[in-house]
Design a protein around this motif. Structure first.
Motif, PDB file in Angstrom:
ATOM      1  N   SER A   1      10.806  -2.864   2.209  1.00 13.54           N
ATOM      2  CA  SER A   1      10.299  -2.500   3.527  1.00 13.54           C
ATOM      3  C   SER A   1      10.347  -3.667   4.516  1.00 13.54           C
ATOM      4  CB  SER A   1       8.851  -1.995   3.418  1.00 13.54           C
ATOM      5  OG  SER A   1       7.999  -3.023   2.915  1.00 13.54           O
ATOM      6  N   PHE A   2      10.899  -4.800   4.106  1.00 12.30           N
ATOM      7  CA  PHE A   2      10.961  -5.980   4.970  1.00 12.30           C
ATOM      8  C   PHE A   2      11.814  -5.717   6.206  1.00 12.30           C
ATOM      9  CE2 PHE A   2      10.150  -9.494   1.571  1.00 12.30           C
ATOM     10  CZ  PHE A   2       8.817  -9.133   1.552  1.00 12.30           C
ATOM     11  N   THR A   3      11.488  -6.447   7.276  1.00  5.64           N
ATOM     12  CA  THR A   3      12.368  -6.531   8.441  1.00  5.64           C
ATOM     13  C   THR A   3      13.289  -7.738   8.275  1.00  5.64           C
ATOM     14  OG1 THR A   3      10.727  -7.818   9.661  1.00  5.64           O
ATOM     15  CG2 THR A   3      10.676  -5.428   9.948  1.00  5.64           C
ATOM     16  N   ILE A   4      14.266  -7.882   9.154  1.00 10.46           N
ATOM     17  CA  ILE A   4      15.258  -8.941   9.002  1.00 10.46           C
ATOM     18  C   ILE A   4      14.640 -10.339   9.005  1.00 10.46           C
ATOM     19  CG2 ILE A   4      17.236 -10.057  10.120  1.00 10.46           C
ATOM     20  CD1 ILE A   4      18.290  -7.329  10.842  1.00 10.46           C
ATOM     21  N   PRO A   5      13.753 -10.697   9.958  1.00 18.41           N
ATOM     22  CA  PRO A   5      13.185 -12.059   9.919  1.00 18.41           C
ATOM     23  C   PRO A   5      12.449 -12.360   8.617  1.00 18.41           C
ATOM     24  CG  PRO A   5      12.787 -11.062  12.054  1.00 18.41           C
ATOM     25  CD  PRO A   5      13.320  -9.978  11.166  1.00 18.41           C
ATOM     26  N   VAL A   6      11.704 -11.379   8.095  1.00 12.88           N
ATOM     27  CA  VAL A   6      10.959 -11.593   6.860  1.00 12.88           C
ATOM     28  C   VAL A   6      11.914 -11.712   5.675  1.00 12.88           C
ATOM     29  CG1 VAL A   6       9.193 -10.648   5.329  1.00 12.88           C
ATOM     30  CG2 VAL A   6       8.985 -10.346   7.801  1.00 12.88           C
ATOM     31  N   ALA A   7      12.950 -10.872   5.642  1.00 18.98           N
ATOM     32  CA  ALA A   7      13.910 -10.923   4.541  1.00 18.98           C
ATOM     33  C   ALA A   7      14.665 -12.250   4.525  1.00 18.98           C
ATOM     34  CB  ALA A   7      14.895  -9.760   4.656  1.00 18.98           C
ATOM     35  N   LEU A   8      15.055 -12.745   5.701  1.00 20.79           N
ATOM     36  CA  LEU A   8      15.764 -14.023   5.753  1.00 20.79           C
ATOM     37  C   LEU A   8      14.857 -15.175   5.318  1.00 20.79           C
ATOM     38  CD1 LEU A   8      17.832 -13.675   9.060  1.00 20.79           C
ATOM     39  CD2 LEU A   8      18.623 -13.406   6.717  1.00 20.79           C
ATOM     40  N   ALA A   9      13.592 -15.117   5.686  1.00 22.24           N
ATOM     41  CA  ALA A   9      12.657 -16.163   5.269  1.00 22.24           C
ATOM     42  C   ALA A   9      12.451 -16.152   3.761  1.00 22.24           C
ATOM     43  CB  ALA A   9      11.316 -15.983   5.983  1.00 22.24           C
ATOM     44  N   SER A  10      12.540 -14.965   3.150  1.00 22.11           N
ATOM     45  CA  SER A  10      12.340 -14.880   1.704  1.00 22.11           C
ATOM     46  C   SER A  10      13.485 -15.520   0.928  1.00 22.11           C
ATOM     47  CB  SER A  10      12.190 -13.408   1.288  1.00 22.11           C
ATOM     48  OG  SER A  10      13.411 -12.704   1.451  1.00 22.11           O
ATOM     49  N   LEU A  11      14.616 -15.775   1.581  1.00 18.80           N
ATOM     50  CA  LEU A  11      15.761 -16.395   0.915  1.00 18.80           C
ATOM     51  C   LEU A  11      15.623 -17.911   0.805  1.00 18.80           C
ATOM     52  CD1 LEU A  11      18.723 -14.417   2.534  1.00 18.80           C
ATOM     53  CD2 LEU A  11      17.674 -14.061   0.295  1.00 18.80           C
TER      54      LEU A  11
END
Length: 275
Positions: free
Chosen positions: A221-231
């Protein structure tokens, strides 16, 4: 054309070319770096031509962050937020501009305090509210809290203020109801302001990071900014994949702006000058 005019034209063109190079170079390097591996990105000098690792970076994005679904999440949330927040801001701006009621200026002044109060101040009470409503890890938790955005209401109030009251009065004399008056008379001249508001709201939600980070728990359910930060890992970070994701994230923003750009400046200036 005189020699002086020709010289001014050359000087102006040269200045614009320099500004374009300064502004465009980071975006060019972003796209180029997204086609290289992390090791190649940190080479000295840095690569300035496309590489051959774009597909590897995209595969890493998909495997590590379900990036296809993340993009759809961001598009859905940003689109629904733009529609809902645009409706709320437009109705509120119309009400503050065209209706006289007791305490109108005081209420509007309190609302404008939201422009100077840091958003971080409201994070704890909003999070508690989302917890009580059992909305954590849902789209509505991301969309609902900021529907009545102070800047959006201010923009639409200023734009609606330029609409002649006589136009609305003539509609009432013809038997037009208030809702129909708003939809058929007030909204059509506001297209430039609505376009500017739509751009602002879409970019505001598309780029939002902190609030979705707090309320979204599941990677799907992540948005793009959150998904990129998780990397970003503690020991190793795949910057090639992150830059590839950032390049993809910039495409919808550019598309929205290009589609509505002819209304953008006129919409921001609407209501700035009173006749």
């Amino acid at each position: 054309m005189t020699t002086r005019q020709r010289g001014r034209g050359i000087l102006l063109t040269s200045g614009l070319a320099i500004v374009l190079a300064v502004v465009g170079l980071p975006f060019y390097w972003l796209v180029v770096a997204s086609t290289h591996s992390s090791r190649e990105i940190f080479d000295s000098p840095p690569p300035m031509l496309p590489g051959g690792h774009l597909l590897d970076n995209l595969n890493t994005l998909q495997e590590s962050a379900q990036f296809g679904r993340v993009v759809l999440n961001s598009l859905l949330i940003a689109a629904v937020y733009t529609l809902c927040a645009g409706t709320v801001c437009t109705l509120a701006g119309y009400g503050f501009a065209k209706y006289r009621f007791r305490g109108r200026e005081a209420v509007f002044g309190l609302l404008m305090l939201g422009l100077v109060i840091p958003a971080q101040v409201t994070l704890v009470p909003l999070f508690r509210m989302m917890t009580d409503l059992e909305w954590l890890n849902t789209y509505q938790a991301v969309i609902m809290p900021n529907l009545a955005l102070p800047f959006g209401i201010f923009l639409m109030r200023q734009s609606m203020g330029a609409l002649p009251d006589e136009l609305l009065d003539s509609g009432r004399m013809d038997g037009c109801g208030e809702l129909r008056l708003f939809l058929r008379v007030a909204l059509p001249p506001m297209k430039p302001a609505l376009a500017a508001l739509a751009i602002f709201l879409f970019l505001y939600q598309w780029n939002d990071f902190l609030w979705p980070l707090l309320v979204l728990r599941d990677g799907g359910s992540f948005t793009i900014p959150v998904a990129l930060a998780s990397l970003q890992g503690l020991d190793e970070t795949d910057y090639g994949a992150i830059l590839a994701g950032t390049s993809i994230a910039a495409l919808p923003m550019a598309a929205v702006f290009l589609a509505l750009q002819r209304h953008f400046v006129s919409g921001l200036l609407a209501g700035a000058v009173k006749e």
